[in-house]
Design a protein around this motif. Structure first.
Motif, PDB file in Angstrom:
ATOM      1  N   ARG A 197       0.849  -1.201   0.000  1.00 26.67           N
ATOM      2  CA  ARG A 197       0.000   0.000   0.000  1.00 26.67           C
ATOM      3  C   ARG A 197       0.875   1.239   0.000  1.00 26.67           C
ATOM      4  NH1 ARG A 197      -5.121   1.482   0.967  1.00 26.67           N
ATOM      5  NH2 ARG A 197      -5.783  -0.646   1.325  1.00 26.67           N
ATOM      6  N   ARG A 198       0.573   2.159  -0.913  1.00 25.81           N
ATOM      7  CA  ARG A 198       1.254   3.454  -0.958  1.00 25.81           C
ATOM      8  C   ARG A 198       0.278   4.494  -0.428  1.00 25.81           C
ATOM      9  NH1 ARG A 198       3.732   5.574  -6.471  1.00 25.81           N
ATOM     10  NH2 ARG A 198       1.588   5.312  -7.136  1.00 25.81           N
ATOM     11  N   LYS A 199       0.694   5.192   0.611  1.00 28.56           N
ATOM     12  CA  LYS A 199      -0.161   6.191   1.252  1.00 28.56           C
ATOM     13  C   LYS A 199      -0.016   7.539   0.562  1.00 28.56           C
ATOM     14  CE  LYS A 199       0.441   3.608   5.427  1.00 28.56           C
ATOM     15  NZ  LYS A 199       1.312   3.380   6.518  1.00 28.56           N
ATOM     16  N   ALA A 200      -0.922   8.433   0.901  1.00 32.26           N
ATOM     17  CA  ALA A 200      -0.925   9.765   0.287  1.00 32.26           C
ATOM     18  C   ALA A 200       0.376  10.513   0.534  1.00 32.26           C
ATOM     19  CB  ALA A 200      -2.109  10.580   0.809  1.00 32.26           C
ATOM     20  N   ASP A 201       1.029  10.246   1.674  1.00 31.28           N
ATOM     21  CA  ASP A 201       2.288  10.928   1.997  1.00 31.28           C
ATOM     22  C   ASP A 201       3.502  10.283   1.323  1.00 31.28           C
ATOM     23  OD1 ASP A 201       2.734   8.601   3.429  1.00 31.28           O
ATOM     24  OD2 ASP A 201       2.813   9.578   5.392  1.00 31.28           O
ATOM     25  N   GLY A 202       3.274   9.227   0.531  1.00 31.87           N
ATOM     26  CA  GLY A 202       4.362   8.555  -0.177  1.00 31.87           C
ATOM     27  C   GLY A 202       4.927   7.357   0.550  1.00 31.87           C
ATOM     28  N   GLY A 203       4.536   7.159   1.808  1.00 36.55           N
ATOM     29  CA  GLY A 203       5.008   6.004   2.570  1.00 36.55           C
ATOM     30  C   GLY A 203       4.432   4.705   2.016  1.00 36.55           C
ATOM     31  N   VAL A 204       5.122   3.614   2.281  1.00 33.80           N
ATOM     32  CA  VAL A 204       4.740   2.310   1.750  1.00 33.80           C
ATOM     33  C   VAL A 204       4.669   1.307   2.902  1.00 33.80           C
ATOM     34  CG1 VAL A 204       5.449   0.444   0.201  1.00 33.80           C
ATOM     35  CG2 VAL A 204       5.850   2.812  -0.460  1.00 33.80           C
ATOM     36  N   GLU A 208      -4.295   0.795 -16.640  1.00 31.05           N
ATOM     37  CA  GLU A 208      -4.127   2.240 -16.671  1.00 31.05           C
ATOM     38  C   GLU A 208      -5.116   2.977 -15.782  1.00 31.05           C
ATOM     39  OE1 GLU A 208      -3.972   3.612 -20.683  1.00 31.05           O
ATOM     40  OE2 GLU A 208      -2.517   2.077 -21.257  1.00 31.05           O
ATOM     41  N   GLY A 209      -6.243   2.395 -15.473  1.00 30.94           N
ATOM     42  CA  GLY A 209      -7.258   3.076 -14.679  1.00 30.94           C
ATOM     43  C   GLY A 209      -6.975   2.991 -13.187  1.00 30.94           C
ATOM     44  N   ASP A 210      -7.973   3.390 -12.400  1.00 32.85           N
ATOM     45  CA  ASP A 210      -7.835   3.359 -10.951  1.00 32.85           C
ATOM     46  C   ASP A 210      -7.909   1.947 -10.374  1.00 32.85           C
ATOM     47  OD1 ASP A 210      -7.524   6.078 -10.801  1.00 32.85           O
ATOM     48  OD2 ASP A 210      -9.606   6.486 -10.261  1.00 32.85           O
ATOM     49  N   LYS A 211      -8.584   1.049 -11.082  1.00 35.07           N
ATOM     50  CA  LYS A 211      -8.735  -0.325 -10.597  1.00 35.07           C
ATOM     51  C   LYS A 211      -8.569  -1.289 -11.757  1.00 35.07           C
ATOM     52  CE  LYS A 211     -11.922   0.951  -6.995  1.00 35.07           C
ATOM     53  NZ  LYS A 211     -12.876   0.468  -6.053  1.00 35.07           N
ATOM     54  N   ASP A 258      -5.479  -1.003  -7.182  1.00 40.22           N
ATOM     55  CA  ASP A 258      -6.613  -0.206  -6.730  1.00 40.22           C
ATOM     56  C   ASP A 258      -6.097   1.149  -6.268  1.00 40.22           C
ATOM     57  OD1 ASP A 258      -9.066   0.695  -5.851  1.00 40.22           O
ATOM     58  OD2 ASP A 258      -9.173  -0.648  -4.133  1.00 40.22           O
ATOM     59  N   ARG A 259      -6.664   2.204  -6.805  1.00 36.72           N
ATOM     60  CA  ARG A 259      -6.284   3.557  -6.419  1.00 36.72           C
ATOM     61  C   ARG A 259      -7.520   4.267  -5.881  1.00 36.72           C
ATOM     62  NH1 ARG A 259      -3.725   7.438 -10.813  1.00 36.72           N
ATOM     63  NH2 ARG A 259      -2.772   5.449 -11.200  1.00 36.72           N
ATOM     64  N   ASP A 260      -7.361   4.899  -4.730  1.00 31.95           N
ATOM     65  CA  ASP A 260      -8.420   5.691  -4.124  1.00 31.95           C
ATOM     66  C   ASP A 260      -7.819   7.040  -3.772  1.00 31.95           C
ATOM     67  OD1 ASP A 260     -10.721   6.607  -2.925  1.00 31.95           O
ATOM     68  OD2 ASP A 260     -10.480   5.427  -1.098  1.00 31.95           O
ATOM     69  N   ALA A 269      -5.155   9.626  -3.547  1.00 27.19           N
ATOM     70  CA  ALA A 269      -3.692   9.610  -3.577  1.00 27.19           C
ATOM     71  C   ALA A 269      -3.119   8.287  -3.064  1.00 27.19           C
ATOM     72  CB  ALA A 269      -3.136  10.764  -2.745  1.00 27.19           C
ATOM     73  N   GLU A 270      -3.985   7.375  -2.597  1.00 23.25           N
ATOM     74  CA  GLU A 270      -3.501   6.092  -2.084  1.00 23.25           C
ATOM     75  C   GLU A 270      -3.695   5.000  -3.130  1.00 23.25           C
ATOM     76  OE1 GLU A 270      -4.951   5.118   1.778  1.00 23.25           O
ATOM     77  OE2 GLU A 270      -4.163   6.954   2.653  1.00 23.25           O
ATOM     78  N   GLU A 271      -2.730   4.076  -3.175  1.00 28.24           N
ATOM     79  CA  GLU A 271      -2.785   2.963  -4.121  1.00 28.24           C
ATOM     80  C   GLU A 271      -2.455   1.676  -3.399  1.00 28.24           C
ATOM     81  OE1 GLU A 271      -1.412   3.701  -8.448  1.00 28.24           O
ATOM     82  OE2 GLU A 271       0.019   4.748  -7.155  1.00 28.24           O
ATOM     83  N   GLU A 272      -2.942   0.556  -3.945  1.00 28.04           N
ATOM     84  CA  GLU A 272      -2.618  -0.753  -3.381  1.00 28.04           C
ATOM     85  C   GLU A 272      -2.425  -1.742  -4.516  1.00 28.04           C
ATOM     86  OE1 GLU A 272      -4.198  -3.686   0.121  1.00 28.04           O
ATOM     87  OE2 GLU A 272      -5.694  -2.555  -0.974  1.00 28.04           O
ATOM     88  N   ILE A 273      -1.417  -2.584  -4.355  1.00 24.95           N
ATOM     89  CA  ILE A 273      -1.181  -3.713  -5.254  1.00 24.95           C
ATOM     90  C   ILE A 273      -1.407  -4.965  -4.416  1.00 24.95           C
ATOM     91  CG2 ILE A 273       0.523  -5.048  -6.548  1.00 24.95           C
ATOM     92  CD1 ILE A 273       2.024  -2.363  -6.984  1.00 24.95           C
ATOM     93  N   ILE A 274      -2.170  -5.919  -4.950  1.00 28.04           N
ATOM     94  CA  ILE A 274      -2.365  -7.187  -4.262  1.00 28.04           C
ATOM     95  C   ILE A 274      -1.896  -8.287  -5.198  1.00 28.04           C
ATOM     96  CG2 ILE A 274      -4.009  -8.796  -3.251  1.00 28.04           C
ATOM     97  CD1 ILE A 274      -5.739  -6.345  -2.544  1.00 28.04           C
ATOM     98  N   LEU A 275      -0.983  -9.120  -4.708  1.00 34.07           N
ATOM     99  CA  LEU A 275      -0.514 -10.290  -5.440  1.00 34.07           C
ATOM    100  C   LEU A 275      -1.250 -11.489  -4.867  1.00 34.07           C
ATOM    101  CD1 LEU A 275       3.327  -9.596  -5.203  1.00 34.07           C
ATOM    102  CD2 LEU A 275       1.782  -8.953  -7.064  1.00 34.07           C
TER     103      LEU A 275
END
Length: 140
Positions: free
Chosen positions: A62-69, A102-105, A126-128, A130-136
């Motif tokens: 998960r990438r947070k709005a502040d850039g942290g992971v 390319e989209g948000d999800k 999944d992008r919401d 400024a936050e994004e998540e990658i699930i493997l």
């Protein structure tokens, strides 16, 4: 001369290099990596190998709005060594390039070759805001 190999191939080459390594130690050692794309490729390969090795159900970054992971594995509630922020941010670019989402999800099957065999994963993005998540998602 530009390297024209795809990021998908580069992730698989990294996995081939690290398949017998101490995966968590290698992940933690990425704090010394200066090239964020190279670090992202290594981290992604190590995370996939770790998930396969430890029979994970899924690994989420998960990438947070502040850039942290942050990173969590679903086979148990524990945190994996997270990549340094520049590498963690680049993992999102690498996954988007590999999957062409390319989209948000979106989600895509991902065939991951390891030496003489392969594993079929599902990559979800999944992008919401400024936050994004990658699930493997790993096979059962």
């Amino acid at each position: 001369m530009l390297d024209k190999r795809s990021l998908h191939l580069k992730v698989q080459e990294q996995a081939d290099c690290f398949v017998t390594a101490d995966l968590l130690s290698e992940m933690a050692g990425l704090v010394k990596e200066h090239d964020s794309e190279e670090g992202a490729l290594k981290w992604l390969a190590l995370a996939i190998l770790h998930g396969i090795d430890r029979n994970a159900k899924e690994i989420s970054i998960r990438r947070k709005a502040d850039g942290g992971v942050s990173v969590t594995a679903k086979y148990r509630e524990s945190e994996l060594p997270k990549p340094p922020s520049p590498i963690g941010r680049k993992v999102f670019d690498v996954v988007r390039d590999i999957t062409h989402i390319e989209g948000d999800k979106g989600d895509m099957p991902f065939s991951f070759g390891i030496r003489d065999s392969s594993v079929e994963l599902e990559m979800k993005l999944d992008r919401d805001g400024a936050e994004e998540e990658i699930i493997l998602n790993f096979p059962a």
